[in-house]
Scaffold this active site. Structure first.
Site, PDB file in Angstrom:
ATOM      1  N   THR A   1      42.480  23.404  -0.917  1.00  0.00           N
ATOM      2  CA  THR A   1      43.140  24.704  -0.976  1.00  0.00           C
ATOM      3  C   THR A   1      44.489  24.601  -1.674  1.00  0.00           C
ATOM      4  O   THR A   1      45.144  23.549  -1.645  1.00  0.00           O
ATOM      5  CB  THR A   1      43.362  25.252   0.450  1.00  0.00           C
TER       6      THR A   1
ATOM      7  N   TYR B   1      47.241  24.141   8.889  1.00  0.00           N
ATOM      8  CA  TYR B   1      46.030  24.269   8.088  1.00  0.00           C
ATOM      9  C   TYR B   1      46.190  23.549   6.745  1.00  0.00           C
ATOM     10  O   TYR B   1      45.362  22.722   6.357  1.00  0.00           O
ATOM     11  CB  TYR B   1      45.688  25.740   7.844  1.00  0.00           C
TER      12      TYR B   1
END
Length: 339
Positions: free
Chosen positions: A119, A143
Site C-alpha cells: 500500500t 496498518y
C-alpha cells in the site's frame, strides 16, 4: 496447455475476487484461500474456495499439498486505518504473524514466489507528489507499519531462502467488475465512493468532506484512484514477470492522475442522477493535501499501465454493482472514513 494453480489469499475479498477472475481469464486456476471473516463466498466463482486462516499452518499445508500452486498472491489482511490505531494487536497478529505463517508454509512446500498486496500507506506523509518508489517509507499508523514490516520480511526471505517477490503499493482502489459479476462489498463500509452512494440512497444522512481549504484547485484533498480491474491485471503481470525470472521489486500501482474529493462527488452525481447530500467537516490530522503515484516504474518493470482513467466510468462500474448486488438493509454503516 495445462492450467496451473495460483493460491490467492483473501480471494473472497474485494480486490482478491477481481484478481481471481483475471487469473482465470489468463488461463490459470485461482485457488481462493479465505477465512470469510471479511470476504464473501458468493465472490468465489472462478476456482475452488479453501476456507482457512493464514495463521493456521495446517490449513495452509493442506491447501498447498492439494493444489501445488506455482505462486501465491497475498491479499489477506485487515486494512482499516482507524481500527488499526484502536487495536494494533489485531493488525500485527493477523497481517504480520499471518504472513510469517504463510511464508513458512511456502518454505515447507518449496514454493518461493509471492506477489504481495502492499500500500501507499507505507510512505506515510510524503513531502512531494507524484510519489516515487524511492520516497522514504515512514508509515504513520499500525496498518501502514504492518505492510512496511512485511516488505522488510520479504526482503529477508529473499536473501536467506531464495524467495521471489513483488510488493505492489497501490493507491486508492475503486470501481467494480464492468461485467457486474462481483463488486465492492465491505461490511462495514468506509470508502469514499461507496459511502457517497450510501448518502445518495439515504442509507446515511450525508457524506462528510474533511476540509475544503487545502492548497488544491477546489480546496479538497487530491488522491490517485485506480480501477480494481487494473489492479487485478497488474497482479497477473507480476506473477508472470516473477515466473520468468524477474528481479524482486516494490512498485507503485496508480494512474498518475490526481483526482479531488469534489471531482468524485460530481462524478457520483452525474452517474446516479441524484444530488449528493454532504457536510463539511474539519480537516483530519495528518491528511496530506495531495497524494498520487508516479507509475513509471511499474510500466518499466511489468509493462503495466492503467487502462481505465475516466473517473466517471470508474464510478459507473461501482454504482452498477452497488445497486444490483448490495443488501443495503443489512449493511453496517461503520465509522466515517474518506480515502
Amino acid at each position: 496447455m495445462e492450467r496451473r494453480h495460483v493460491l490467492v489469499t483473501g480471494g473472497a475479498g474485494y480486490i482478491g475476487s477481481h484478481a481471481c477472475k483475471a487469473l482465470a481469464k489468463a488461463n490459470y486456476i485461482p485457488v481462493a484461500f479465505d477465512n470469510l471473516a471479511l470476504g464473501h463466498e458468493k465472490a468465489v466463482r472462478w476456482g475452488p474456495l479453501v476456507v482457512g486462516d493464514i495463521g493456521d499452518g495446517d490449513s495452509l499445508d493442506r491447501a498447498l499439498a492439494v493444489y501445488r500452486p506455482i505462486a501465491v498472491i497475498h491479499f489477506a489482511a485487515f486494512a482499516y486505518v482507524g481500527e488499526s490505531v484502536r487495536d494494533p494487536g489485531k493488525y500485527y497478529t493477523n497481517n504480520v504473524s499471518g504472513t510469517l505463517s504463510l511464508l513458512e508454509a511456502m518454505r515447507r512446500t518449496d514454493l518461493r514466489t509471492m506477489v504481495f498486496s502492499s500500500t501507499c500507506a507505507t510512505y506515510g506523509e510524503p513531502k512531494t507528489s507524484p510519489i516515487r518508489e524511492a520516497e522514504p517509507q515512514a508509515p504513520v499508523n499500525p496498518y501502514g507499519r504492518t505492510k512496511w514490516m512485511i516488505e522488510q520480511i520479504l526482503e529477508d526471505y529473499a536473501s536467506a531462502y531464495g524467495f521471489q517477490y513483488a510488493a505492489l503499493r497501490y493507491f486508492n482502489a475503486c470501481g467494480s467488475d464492468p461485467d457486474g459479476e462481483i463488486g465492492e462489498w465491505h461490511d462495514p463500509e468506509f470508502h469514499l465512493i461507496p459511502r457517497a452512494f450510501m448518502a445518495v440512497t439515504g442509507q446515511i444522512p450525508h457524506l462528510e468532506v474533511f476540509g475544503d481549504d487545502y492548497d488544491t484547485p477546489d480546496g479538497t484533498c487530491i488522491r490517485d484512484y485506480i480501477h480494481v480491474n487494473d489492479l487485478a491485471r497488474a497482479h497477473i503481470q507480476a506473477v508472470q514477470y516473477l515466473l520468468k525470472g524477474g528481479k524482486n521489486c516494490r512498485l507503485n500501482l496508480g494512474t498518475g492522475q490526481p483526482t479531488s474529493v469534489m471531482e468524485i462527488i460530481r462524478a457520483v452525481e452525474r452517474v446516479t442522477g441524484r444530488p449528493l447530500p454532504r457536510r463539511l467537516a474539519p480537516r483530519r490530522p495528518g491528511d496530506p493535501a495531495v497524494l498520487f503515484a508516479d507509475p513509471a516504474r511499474a510500466r518499466e518493470v511489468l509493462g503495466f499501465t492503467a487502462e481505465i482513467k475516466d473517473i466517471t466510468y470508474m464510478v459507473q462500474t461501482a454504482w452498477n454493482t452497488y445497486i444490483d448486488g448490495q443488501d443495503l438493509a443489512q449493511l453496517h454503516i461503520g465509522e466515517v472514513f474518506q480515502d
